[in-house]
Motif scaffolding. Sequence first.
Motif, short mmCIF file in Angstrom:
data_model
loop_
_atom_site.label_atom_id
_atom_site.label_comp_id
_atom_site.label_asym_id
_atom_site.label_seq_id
_atom_site.Cartn_x
_atom_site.Cartn_y
_atom_site.Cartn_z
N PHE A 240 30.60 31.10 22.06
CA PHE A 240 30.70 29.90 22.89
C PHE A 240 30.28 30.21 24.33
O PHE A 240 29.50 29.48 24.95
CB PHE A 240 32.12 29.34 22.88
CG PHE A 240 32.33 28.22 23.85
CD1 PHE A 240 32.03 26.91 23.49
CD2 PHE A 240 32.76 28.46 25.15
CE1 PHE A 240 32.18 25.86 24.41
CE2 PHE A 240 32.91 27.43 26.07
CZ PHE A 240 32.63 26.13 25.69
N LEU A 241 30.80 31.31 24.88
CA LEU A 241 30.48 31.68 26.26
C LEU A 241 29.00 32.01 26.41
O LEU A 241 28.37 31.65 27.41
CB LEU A 241 31.33 32.88 26.69
CG LEU A 241 32.83 32.57 26.86
CD1 LEU A 241 33.61 33.86 27.05
CD2 LEU A 241 33.05 31.63 28.04
N SER A 242 28.43 32.70 25.42
CA SER A 242 27.01 33.04 25.48
C SER A 242 26.15 31.79 25.55
O SER A 242 25.20 31.70 26.34
CB SER A 242 26.63 33.88 24.26
OG SER A 242 25.26 34.19 24.29
N ARG A 243 26.48 30.78 24.74
CA ARG A 243 25.71 29.52 24.76
C ARG A 243 25.91 28.77 26.07
O ARG A 243 24.97 28.23 26.66
CB ARG A 243 26.13 28.62 23.59
CG ARG A 243 25.74 29.13 22.22
CD ARG A 243 25.90 28.04 21.17
NE ARG A 243 27.21 27.43 21.18
CZ ARG A 243 28.26 27.86 20.48
NH1 ARG A 243 28.13 28.94 19.72
NH2 ARG A 243 29.41 27.23 20.53
N THR A 244 27.16 28.72 26.55
CA THR A 244 27.50 27.93 27.74
C THR A 244 26.89 28.52 29.01
O THR A 244 26.42 27.79 29.88
CB THR A 244 29.03 27.85 27.89
OG1 THR A 244 29.59 27.28 26.70
CG2 THR A 244 29.42 26.99 29.08
#
Length: 342
Positions: A240-244
């Motif tokens: 999630f953090l990588s995408r965000t």
Amino acid sequence: MAQTLEGLKPVLQPYGVEPHFVESYGKISKVFSNKGTLAVKQLPAQNGVDFVRNVQLLFQRGYNRIVPIYPTMDGRYAVWNQGDLYYVMPWMMNQEREDQFEKHQKMFRELARLHTLSSHEVKIDKEERESHYEQLTSRWDKEQAFLDEYVEACEKTTYMSPFQFHYCMYYKDASQALKFSRKMLDEWYEETKELEKVRTVITHGKVSTEHFLFDERGLGYFHNFENSKMASPFHDLLPFLSRTLKTYPKYYEECIEWLTTYFQHFTVRNEERLLFMSYLAYPSSVIAVVEKYFHTPKDKRNERKSLKKLQRHYWLLKNTEYVVMRLDEMEKQKKEQAEQAE
């Protein structure tokens, strides 16, 4: 593919549902029927066993913020048809009353509760942990050596390419990120040497606000558990953090607040925090871009595309760096306050 009215009839028959009209949205269909408006989702057969088991386990543990999955008349949670599985849910209108920030806050609060209720201790072999640590550190040491050697080679070049020039500017940040990751990993290994168990949870598998729907009362529900599995809770957080964070450079204070909300409702152990920080800080995408450029023959390189990709992943690195440093700073402050309280 059974996304037509006729194709869905054998799928819905075990539910006692008669479809009147179907609207297809890829792998999910909106079905108007004698039992109201339903959502029928197509599921790859190989994901079926874990999907059904994990959803049932969450219900048994008292977690009810999942879009309800209707059982067939004989108690099955999915129906086999033409090589695929299908399951049926109510069609949720997704009444959004909050802005995106508040929606994320609610989602992370629910994710923490999902992880808490499904947490489970499993035994781990000490040799297995040691082997994992040695393999990872060996790979990271080689990647650090590659970054060091390549920046030296670029600096000795009389006329650097645009990619090489920018890599030399980005090298220090990438190298520092890798060294920080290694430091966290070493601390994790020292702290877990004698531990015999690790904590696993049911991970959603693809956490996103697209998979967090609201009902008419404003309550949020997760759906799309097809990729769920028993794993570390950070298997949900890191992707999630990588995408965000893969966006233009900015101080992503929202991410700090979302993670703070999660950690307030899911108590993370110190060894888990160390491993999370190690994986979060690791500049894997920058290293991958540089390695690909290095190994591509000169006459086959697309300089413009390579440089654009390097810049985009450098932005991800800097956005991630801000989140990592803020989390590290908050942890140090927490420890100082605890020491002063003593």
